[in-house]
Design a protein around this motif. Structure first.
Motif, mmCIF file in Angstrom:
data_model
loop_
_atom_site.group_PDB
_atom_site.id
_atom_site.type_symbol
_atom_site.label_atom_id
_atom_site.label_comp_id
_atom_site.label_asym_id
_atom_site.label_seq_id
_atom_site.Cartn_x
_atom_site.Cartn_y
_atom_site.Cartn_z
ATOM 1 N N SER A 162 -7.420 4.656 -2.839
ATOM 2 C CA SER A 162 -7.935 4.086 -1.457
ATOM 3 C C SER A 162 -8.890 5.089 -0.848
ATOM 4 O O SER A 162 -9.882 4.566 -0.190
ATOM 5 C CB SER A 162 -6.540 4.202 -0.671
ATOM 6 O OG SER A 162 -5.426 3.492 -1.151
ATOM 7 N N VAL A 163 -8.767 6.222 -0.893
ATOM 8 C CA VAL A 163 -9.662 7.317 -0.377
ATOM 9 C C VAL A 163 -10.865 7.386 -1.047
ATOM 10 O O VAL A 163 -12.180 7.235 -0.464
ATOM 11 C CB VAL A 163 -8.944 8.765 -0.321
ATOM 12 C CG1 VAL A 163 -10.089 9.863 0.029
ATOM 13 C CG2 VAL A 163 -7.888 8.937 0.646
ATOM 14 N N GLY A 175 -4.811 -0.370 -2.875
ATOM 15 C CA GLY A 175 -3.945 0.840 -2.269
ATOM 16 C C GLY A 175 -2.642 0.776 -3.274
ATOM 17 O O GLY A 175 -2.086 1.896 -3.768
ATOM 18 N N GLU A 176 -2.113 -0.354 -3.818
ATOM 19 C CA GLU A 176 -0.625 -0.122 -4.614
ATOM 20 C C GLU A 176 -0.973 0.155 -5.887
ATOM 21 O O GLU A 176 -0.513 1.120 -6.383
ATOM 22 C CB GLU A 176 -0.384 -1.733 -4.770
ATOM 23 C CG GLU A 176 1.306 -1.598 -5.422
ATOM 24 C CD GLU A 176 1.732 -3.056 -5.442
ATOM 25 O OE1 GLU A 176 1.080 -4.119 -5.317
ATOM 26 O OE2 GLU A 176 2.864 -3.275 -6.001
ATOM 27 N N LEU A 215 0.683 6.526 5.359
ATOM 28 C CA LEU A 215 1.568 5.255 4.581
ATOM 29 C C LEU A 215 2.083 5.820 3.092
ATOM 30 O O LEU A 215 2.963 5.608 2.727
ATOM 31 C CB LEU A 215 0.606 4.091 4.847
ATOM 32 C CG LEU A 215 1.143 2.713 4.716
ATOM 33 C CD1 LEU A 215 2.055 2.334 5.739
ATOM 34 C CD2 LEU A 215 0.177 1.816 4.903
ATOM 35 N N GLN A 216 0.988 6.293 2.528
ATOM 36 C CA GLN A 216 1.050 6.455 0.975
ATOM 37 C C GLN A 216 1.721 7.824 0.533
ATOM 38 O O GLN A 216 2.251 7.941 -0.526
ATOM 39 C CB GLN A 216 -0.294 6.361 0.335
ATOM 40 C CG GLN A 216 -0.697 4.922 0.606
ATOM 41 C CD GLN A 216 -1.832 4.478 -0.166
ATOM 42 O OE1 GLN A 216 -3.093 5.131 0.117
ATOM 43 N NE2 GLN A 216 -2.022 3.608 -1.355
ATOM 44 N N GLY A 253 -3.249 3.879 -5.546
ATOM 45 C CA GLY A 253 -2.680 4.839 -4.605
ATOM 46 C C GLY A 253 -3.680 5.590 -3.575
ATOM 47 O O GLY A 253 -4.755 4.872 -3.379
ATOM 48 N N PHE A 254 -3.141 6.550 -3.056
ATOM 49 C CA PHE A 254 -3.963 7.273 -1.996
ATOM 50 C C PHE A 254 -5.176 7.762 -2.441
ATOM 51 O O PHE A 254 -6.329 7.515 -1.983
ATOM 52 C CB PHE A 254 -3.064 8.532 -1.514
ATOM 53 C CG PHE A 254 -3.679 9.138 -0.475
ATOM 54 C CD1 PHE A 254 -4.081 8.800 0.772
ATOM 55 C CD2 PHE A 254 -4.205 10.626 -0.553
ATOM 56 C CE1 PHE A 254 -4.439 9.197 1.732
ATOM 57 C CE2 PHE A 254 -4.782 11.384 0.441
ATOM 58 C CZ PHE A 254 -4.907 10.536 1.528
ATOM 59 N N TYR A 313 8.538 3.487 1.267
ATOM 60 C CA TYR A 313 7.911 2.062 0.883
ATOM 61 C C TYR A 313 8.207 1.607 -0.626
ATOM 62 O O TYR A 313 8.314 0.495 -0.981
ATOM 63 C CB TYR A 313 6.226 2.006 1.203
ATOM 64 C CG TYR A 313 6.158 1.853 2.811
ATOM 65 C CD1 TYR A 313 6.666 0.895 3.424
ATOM 66 C CD2 TYR A 313 5.844 2.890 3.395
ATOM 67 C CE1 TYR A 313 6.433 0.534 4.734
ATOM 68 C CE2 TYR A 313 5.468 2.537 4.857
ATOM 69 C CZ TYR A 313 5.975 1.542 5.634
ATOM 70 O OH TYR A 313 5.623 1.588 6.697
ATOM 71 N N GLY A 349 -0.624 5.822 -7.328
ATOM 72 C CA GLY A 349 -0.765 4.477 -7.401
ATOM 73 C C GLY A 349 -0.019 4.100 -8.711
ATOM 74 O O GLY A 349 0.390 4.726 -9.517
ATOM 75 N N LYS A 350 0.242 2.833 -8.885
ATOM 76 C CA LYS A 350 0.928 2.381 -10.220
ATOM 77 C C LYS A 350 0.197 1.979 -11.233
ATOM 78 O O LYS A 350 0.782 1.698 -12.480
ATOM 79 C CB LYS A 350 1.815 1.049 -9.859
ATOM 80 C CG LYS A 350 2.666 1.268 -8.610
ATOM 81 C CD LYS A 350 3.176 0.007 -8.098
ATOM 82 C CE LYS A 350 4.241 0.293 -6.945
ATOM 83 N NZ LYS A 350 4.605 -1.032 -6.111
ATOM 84 N N ILE A 361 0.936 -1.099 0.022
ATOM 85 C CA ILE A 361 -0.039 0.150 -0.088
ATOM 86 C C ILE A 361 0.939 1.211 -0.071
ATOM 87 O O ILE A 361 0.585 2.129 -0.722
ATOM 88 C CB ILE A 361 -1.029 -0.004 1.231
ATOM 89 C CG1 ILE A 361 -1.969 -1.299 1.023
ATOM 90 C CG2 ILE A 361 -1.687 1.353 1.231
ATOM 91 C CD1 ILE A 361 -2.899 -1.379 2.173
ATOM 92 N N GLY A 362 1.785 1.071 1.108
ATOM 93 C CA GLY A 362 2.684 2.301 0.947
ATOM 94 C C GLY A 362 3.265 2.488 -0.486
ATOM 95 O O GLY A 362 3.477 3.928 -0.904
ATOM 96 N N SER A 363 3.884 1.642 -0.950
ATOM 97 C CA SER A 363 4.487 1.796 -2.437
ATOM 98 C C SER A 363 3.581 2.265 -3.570
ATOM 99 O O SER A 363 4.111 2.756 -4.456
ATOM 100 C CB SER A 363 5.174 0.319 -2.660
ATOM 101 O OG SER A 363 4.169 -0.420 -3.235
ATOM 102 N N GLY A 364 2.301 2.363 -3.328
ATOM 103 C CA GLY A 364 1.587 2.821 -4.243
ATOM 104 C C GLY A 364 1.425 4.485 -4.537
ATOM 105 O O GLY A 364 1.088 5.030 -5.302
ATOM 106 N N GLY A 365 2.048 5.002 -3.207
ATOM 107 C CA GLY A 365 2.221 6.403 -3.166
ATOM 108 C C GLY A 365 0.958 7.003 -3.514
ATOM 109 O O GLY A 365 -0.206 6.542 -3.051
ATOM 110 N N PHE A 366 0.850 8.280 -3.948
ATOM 111 C CA PHE A 366 -0.287 9.109 -3.960
ATOM 112 C C PHE A 366 -1.128 8.985 -5.335
ATOM 113 O O PHE A 366 -2.235 8.617 -5.231
ATOM 114 C CB PHE A 366 0.131 10.886 -4.149
ATOM 115 C CG PHE A 366 -0.830 11.570 -4.335
ATOM 116 C CD1 PHE A 366 -1.798 11.919 -3.075
ATOM 117 C CD2 PHE A 366 -1.388 12.102 -5.438
ATOM 118 C CE1 PHE A 366 -2.713 12.810 -2.923
ATOM 119 C CE2 PHE A 366 -2.555 13.014 -5.396
ATOM 120 C CZ PHE A 366 -3.157 13.303 -4.083
#
Lengths: 405, 630
Positions: free
Chosen positions: A315-316, A307-308, B28-29, A311-312, B36, A280-281, A273-278
C-alpha cells in the motif's frame, strides 16, 4: 511538435508504472482461486488494451498542433455538458445515472467533464483585464454547471473533485487568498452549525483572518453577517426536514449510514485492507474478495485488493508512486510560462490528487464518499483514457514551454 | 505572488493528504492488522438474506391448492472451499452433480453475488441424516432449512416454480432476486409472481466468536422480509377434482367450467394432465421423455391450444345474421337437401338426408349446415370477421395465465396474404360459417362466449384470481381490472339464439339432448369438427344451466373423439348433474378461516402502503346480474 529534450520522461514513466500496478491488481481482483483451480475474468487484458489506447492517445495529443487543441476545448465542453444531461435519462445502474453503456463498453461523462471544465475555466479566468471578482465569478459560473448535473446523478464524490480543482486554479491564477476564504466560508459555517462553540470559534477566526488581510470594514461586516445568519438558520432548516429527508441527506454525504447499500462495501474494504497486515497475503491469495464482497472490487475498491494482498508495504509503495507522480507534476507549474496553461496544470494536478485521496481514503474508511475510481489503477476504459489525457495535456504544455505568449 | 507559490501550496497539500493516508494505513494494517485478520477469516461481518415466504394458493372455499412445505437444502460457501476435487467427488456420489456443473456454479456465481450458493434443494430427511456426519470434512457445505412448494393435485393452471436461471436473473436485476431463489416458471405461479413473491429481508451480522457486537454498522438497519400474498382462486376443488376424472381414459381434451355470474373459473382441466410436483426435483431423462410424449401432457389444451370449433361456432354466425337484419327469427333460408351448391362446388350438410327449410332456431337445433352456408353468403367477409372479433372468439381472452393462444378468424386481408389474390371467397366463407376451414378457437374462448350468451350478451373476461390473502387484501379488480363489455345485441337476437340453444338440448331432434339435467333449464350446442389431426372429428359441447338464475357454463372438448352429441354432451351432463346435485354446497358462502384472519390482523398492524388495507372483511355482496337474460 514532440520535443525529446523537453519531454518529461519521469512523469511519463511514473504514469506507466501506475498503470502496470493497476493491471496486476485488476488481474487479482478478477481471479478466484479455489484449491488448485482458478478462474479469471477478462478484465485485466481489457485494461491492457485500454492502457495501450490511452498511451497512444497521449502521443497523438502531443502531435496535435496547439491551435487545433485550443479550438477544440469549447465545443467538446458543450458536447460533454449535453452528455451529462443525457445520462440522467439512462436507466440507473447501481442506483445512479452515471454511465452510458453500449457493446459492453461504458462511458462516464463526468470523467471527461473534469478535464474539459478545468481547461475551459483556465482559459476564461486568465483572460487579460479581468478583475479578481470577475475571475471568481466566471470560474464559478462555469463549474456550477457540471457540479449540479453530477450531483443529480447522484455522485457526491465527483462533484467534490470539481470544487477542489476550481479552488486550486483560482490560487494559481493569483486570485488573492481572501477570495478563497470567502468562497469556502459558507460551507464551513454550515458544518460548524453542528455545535454552537464551533460556530463562535469559526466566525471569530473568519473575521480575524479577513481583518488581517486588510479588507474594508464594509466587506468584513457583510461576510460576517451572512455567515452568522447561515450558521443560525441551518439548525432551524434541518429540524424542519422530515426524518427520512434528513436520513437521505446524511446517507448522501456518508454512505456508511446505509450498510445494506454502499456502506457495506466500505466496511468490507476496510476489513480486507486491515486483514492484509504488514506484509500482505500474497498476490492472488486474498480471501475477502472471494467471500463477502459484491463483485465490483476491480473498480472503485481496487485498493482494498492491493491492501489485502500486498499489505502495508505494498500500500505504501503505491502511495509513494502516487506522491512522486504528483510531486513531479507540481514541478511542471513554474516551468510553464503561459498563464492559461499554468492554471490548467494546477487544476489538473488538484483534481487528480483529490480524487486519489478520496478513493484511497474511502478504502481505508476515513473518507465516507463513494463513486470516485482510483486513477490509473481502477478498471475502466473511459476513466483511464481521460485521466491519461489529462497527464497528456500537462506533458504537451511542458513540450511547448519555450513558447511564451 | 511568486511564480511557484501555487506549486508550493499544492505540494504542501499533497504532503498533508498523503501523510493522512499513510497514518490511516499504518493504524489499519500494522496496529490493528491481527484484529481485522480475525474478523476476515471468521467471516464475522456479513449480510444475510432473509427469504420471504412465498404466498400460497387456495380455492374459493379457502382449501389449499398450492402450499409451502419445509425442505432441506444444501448450500455451498464458495470462499471456504479447500479441495474442489474431493468436493466434486462427494457431490457426484450423493447428488449426481457433475464436476463441470460445480465449476460453473462456483466460478460464475461468485462474480454475481456474495451469497452462499444453493447446490441441492429438497433433500430428503433420511439423506440429510446420513450425510450430516460426512459434512464435517467439508466445512464449505452446510444444510439449511427452507421451504418448497407442494401442488396438491395435478393441474394445468397453477404452473410451478423453479430455481431462477441466468437469463431471468439478468432480466430482473433490479428486483433483487437471489441466485438461490425460486421464480414462477408457468401458470399462475408465473403470472402472479409479483404478488406471490414478497420481498426478501436483509440482516446484518456483525458479532464475533464471543457474541460481541463489533459495531461496524448501525444495528437498526436490518430490513424485515415482506412475505408474499396468497391467492384465492375462483376454482372449486371439489368440482375441479370431479371434472378431471370425467375424461374418458386415454382421451385428449379440455374441460372448462365457469361461473356465469362473475366469469370466475370453477374448474379448468386439460387431459392428459401432469403433476407440477415433478418439477420440484431434478427431472430424470425417463420422466422428461414421459412428459414430452406425443400426447403432450404439458400442453394446456384449454387456453394454449386452438382448434376448429365446428358447430359450436354456429351461434356466432347466427347472431351476425340476426343483428345485421339479414334474417329474423322466422326467416327460412335455402332448403337443405343434404347440401348446397356454392359456385361450382357442392357443400354437404352433415346429414345427407337433409333438413328442409329451417329458421334460425331450428337450424341451431338440428345443426343444419346449409342454413349457415346460405346465411353467410349474404354477409361480407369482413363484417363476419368483425363480428367474430366482437364475440371474443378471435383475440385472447386475457385470462390470468401466461402463454394463452389467440384464435383465428380470417378476413379479406388475411386471405390476400395467404392466397396472393382476392377472388371469390364464397367457398371459404361457407366453411367459416360452420366453424370449419380456417377458424380456430380455444375451448376457453368458447366457454367465455357461451357464458356471455347466458349473461344476456355481456362478456366478462374469464379469470382465476378472486382476491389475495395474507399481508394485504387486494381484489382482482385492483390487481388488474376485468374487461367487461356488452355485445350490443338486440333482445330479439339474444332470444332467438338462446331459444336455439334451448332447443338443442330439449326439443325433439335436438343434437344435444344428452345434456339432461333435472330441475334446471339447460342450453347448449354440440360440435363435431373435422380436423387435420385425424379422421375422427373433435367432439365439442358448450352449454349452460339456468336455475333461478344462470349458474354455470360448461365447455367440453375432446380431440378426435367422435361426435359432440354422443361423446361430449354426456360428459357435460355428468358435470352439470354433479353441480346441481350439490348446489347448496357449491353456493354456500365460505367464511374466511381463522388462521388467515390472524394473518391479516398482523398485517393490519404494519399496514403496507403498497397494498391498501380494505377495511374489515365482509362477505362480498352478491353481484347483481348485469343484465337479465331476455
Amino acid at each position: 511538435m514532440f520535443n525529446r529534450k523537453k519531454f518529461d520522461w519521469v512523469l511519463a514513466s511514473l504514469l506507466i508504472i501506475l498503470i502496470v500496478m493497476g493491471c496486476i491488481a485488476i488481474y487479482s481482483a478478477s481471479t478466484t482461486i479455489i484449491g488448485k483451480h482458478h478462474s479469471t475474468q477478462n478484465h485485466w487484458w481489457k485494461q491492457i488494451i485500454f492502457a495501450i489506447i490511452s498511451l497512444s492517445a497521449i502521443l497523438l495529443l502531443l502531435k496535435l498542433p496547439m491551435p487545433i487543441f485550443d479550438i477544440l476545448i469549447v465545443p467538446l465542453f458543450i458536447a460533454n455538458m449535453l452528455a451529462l444531461i443525457g445520462v440522467l435519462f439512462v436507466p440507473a445502474a447501481h442506483g445512479a445515472h452515471r454511465w452510458f453503456s453500449f457493446l459492453g463498453l461504458s462511458y462516464q461523462p463526468s470523467e471527461s467533464a473534469k478535464l474539459l471544465s478545468v481547461l475551459l475555466v483556465a482559459r476564461v479566468i486568465t483572460k487579460e483585464n479581468l478583475t479578481e471578482l470577475q475571475q471568481v465569478a466566471y470560474g464559478f459560473g462555469i463549474m456550477v454547471v457540471p457540479i449540479v448535473l453530477i450531483l443529480m446523478e447522484p455522485d457526491f464524490g465527483t462533484s467534490l473533485v470539481f470544487v477542489f480543482s476550481l479552488l486550486a486554479m483560482l490560487i494559481a491564477a493569483d486570485v488573492p487568498f481572501y477570495y478563497i476564504l470567502i468562497i469556502v466560508s459558507p460551507v464551513l459555517s454550515i458544518v460548524s452549525s453542528l455545535h454552537w462553540i464551533a460556530v463562535v470559534v469559526w466566525i471569530l477566526l473568519f473575521v480575524y483572518l479577513l481583518i488581517r488581510m486588510g479588507l474594508s470594514w464594509v466587506t468584513i461586516t457583510i461576510c460576517g453577517v451572512i455567515n452568522v445568519f447561515l450558521a443560525l438558520i441551518m439548525p432551524i432548516f434541518w429540524n424542519g426536514l422530515k426524518a427520512y429527508q434528513q436520513e437521505r441527506i446524511l446517507t448522501f454525504i456518508d454512505p456508511t449510514r446505509d450498510p445494506l447499500g454502499a456502506g457495506y462495501q466500505i466496511i468490507q474494504a476496510k476489513i480486507a485492507i486491515g486483514s492484509g497486515g504488514f506484509a500482505g497475503k500474497g498476490w492472488l491469495m486474498g480471501t475477502q474478495k472471494n467471500m463477502n464482497f459484491l463483485p465490483e472490487h476491480h473498480t472503485d475498491f481496487i485498493f482494498s485488493v492491493i491492501g489485502e494482498e500486498f499489505g502495508f508495504l505494498g500500500s505504501v509503495l503505491v502511495l509513494t508512486v502516487f506522491a512522486l507522480f504528483f510531486w513531479r507534476m507540481a514541478h511542471a507549474i513554474p516551468e510553464i510560462k503561459v498563464k492559461e496553461r499554468k492554471v490548467a496544470t494546477a487544476g489538473i494536478l488538484a483534481y487528480l490528487m483529490i480524487q486519489t485521496f478520496i478513493n484511497i481514503g474511502m478504502n481505508v474508511g476515513i473518507v465516507p464518499v463513494t463513486g470516485v475510481p482510483l486513477l490509473f489503477i481502477s478498471y475502466g476504459g473511459s476513466s483511464l483514457l481521460i485521466n491519461s489525457l489529462a497527464v497528456g495535456v500537462v506533458l504537451k504544455y511542458l513540450n511547448e514551454r519555450g513558447f511564451i505568449k | 505572488m511568486n511564480r511557484s507559490t501555487s506549486a508550493l501550496y499544492l505540494r504542501v497539500i499533497l504532503c498533508l493528504l498523503f501523510l493522512f493516508l499513510f497514518g490511516a494505513l499504518f493504524r489499519l494494517q500494522v496496529i490493528k492488522g491481527s484484529y481485522y485478520r480475525r474478523i476476515a477469516e471468521n467471516n464475522f461481518v456479513r449480510i444475510r438474506r432473509v427469504t420471504a415466504t412465498r404466498g400460497e394458493i387456495y380455492d374459493v372455499k379457502y382449501r389449499p391448492i398450492v402450499i409451502n412445505i419445509p425442505s432441506h437444502d444444501l448450500y455451498l460457501i464458495s470462499g471456504k472451499v479447500k479441495n474442489i476435487d474431493a468436493l466434486g467427488l462427494f457431490l457426484k456420489t450423493h447428488f449426481g452433480i457433475e464436476k463441470e456443473e460445480l465449476h460453473d456454479l462456483i466460478f460464475q456465481q461468485r462474480f454475481k453475488t456474495y451469497e452462499e450458493i444453493m447446490l441441492v434443494d429438497n433433500i430428503s430427511y433420511e439423506t440429510m441424516l446420513t450425510l450430516s456426519e460426512k459434512l464435517n470434512y467439508f466445512p464449505e457445505l452446510v444444510f439449511r432449512s427452507g421451504t418448497t412448494r407442494e401442488y396438491l393435485y395435478p393441474n394445468h393452471f397453477t404452473g410451478y416454480v423453479g430455481r431462477i436461471n441466468e437469463d431471468e436473473f439478468r432480466r430482473y436485476r433490479q428486483e433483487d432476486y437471489s441466485l438461490n431463489g425460486y421464480i414462477g416458471k408457468g401458470g399462475l405461479e408465473k403470472y402472479y409472481e409479483i404478488l406471490l413473491r414478497g420481498k426478501d429481508g436483509k440482516q446484518i451480522i456483525q458479532v464475533d466468536a464471543r457474541g460481541q457486537n463489533l459495531g461496524f454498522f448501525r444495528t437498526d438497519a436490518d430490513v424485515a422480509p415482506l412475505n408474499g400474498l396468497s391467492l384465492v382462486l375462483s376454482i372449486d376443488n371439489d368440482l375441479q377434482t370431479f371434472v378431471q376424472e370425467c375424461f374418458p381414459p386415454g382421451s385428449r381434451g379440455a374441460i372448462v367450467v365457469s361461473n356465469i355470474e362473475d366469469g370466475g373459473i370453477l374448474a379448468y382441466a386439460s387431459n392428459p394432465c401432469y403433476d407440477p410436483n415433478v418439477f420440484m426435483q431434478r427431472i430424470s431423462p425417463d420422466l422428461w421423455a414421459e412428459l414430452n410424449r406425443p400426447e403432450r401432457p404439458l400442453l394446456d389444451r384449454a387456453s394454449q391450444g386452438a382448434y376448429p370449433p365446428g358447430s359450436v361456432f354456429k351461434p356466432v354466425t347466427a347472431a351476425e345474421g340476426l343483428e345485421a337484419g339479414i334474417i329474423n327469427r322466422n326467416t327460412l333460408l335455402a332448403p337443405c337437401g343434404g347440401g348446397l351448391k356454392i359456385g361450382n362446388r357442392f357443400f354437404k350438410c352433415w346429414s345427407s338426408s337433409g333438413h328442409g327449410r329451417t329458421n334460425v332456431v331450428d337450424a341451431l337445433r338440428v345443426s343444419c349446415d346449409v342454413f349457415f352456408y346460405d346465411l353467410i353468403s349474404r354477409i361480407p367477409l369482413d363484417d363476419a370477421w368483425r363480428h367474430a372479433v366482437s364475440c371474443g372468439v378471435v383475440n385472447r381472452t386475457g385470462i390470468d395465465l401466461p402463454g394463452e393462444r389467440a384464435g383465428l378468424y380470417p378476413n379479406t386481408e388475411w386471405f390476400k396474404k395467404r392466397l396472393g389474390r382476392a377472388g371469390s371467397l364464397q367457398g371459404y366463407k361457407a366453411n367459416l360459417s360452420i366453424g370449419q376451414g380456417e377458424v380456430l378457437t380455444t375451448p376457453l374462448q368458447m366457454n367465455a362466449f357461451y357464458a356471455a350468451i347466458a349473461r344476456g350478451g355481456y362478456w366478462i373476461q374469464p379469470h382465476f384470481l378472486v382476491r389475495t390473502l395474507g399481508r394485504g387484501r387486494v381484489s382482482r379488480e385492483q390487481v388488474q381490472p376485468l374487461d367487461k363489455h356488452s355485445f350490443g345485441w338486440s333482445q330479439s337476437t339474444l332470444k332467438a339464439i338462446q331459444d336455439g340453444l334451448w332447443a338443442v338440448t330439449n326439443a325433439p331432434g335436438g343434437t344435444g339432448r344428452a345434456f339432461n339435467v333435472a330441475g334446471v333449464t339447460t342450453y347448449g350446442k354440440t360440435g363435431s369438427a373435422e380436423n387435420a389431426m385425424g379422421k375422427i372429428t373433435h367432439a365439442w359441447f358448450c352449454g349452460y344451466i339456468v336455475a333461478e338464475k344462470p349458474e354455470i357454463v360448461i365447455t367440453v372438448f375432446l380431440e378426435n373423439a367422435g361426435g359432440g352429441g354422443a361423446v361430449a354432451a354426456p360428459i357435460a351432463s355428468r358435470i352439470a348433474n354433479y353441480y346441481v346435485g350439490n348446489i347448496d354446497r357449491f353456493k354456500a358462502p365460505a367464511p374466511i378461516p381463522d388462521q388467515f384472519r390472524d394473518l391479516e390482523d398482523e398485517a393490519e398492524d404494519e399496514a403496507e402502503e403498497a397494498f391498501p388495507y380494505q377495511g374489515p372483511y365482509e362477505e362480498p355482496a352478491a353481484v347483481t346480474p348485469v343484465e337479465e337474460a331476455g
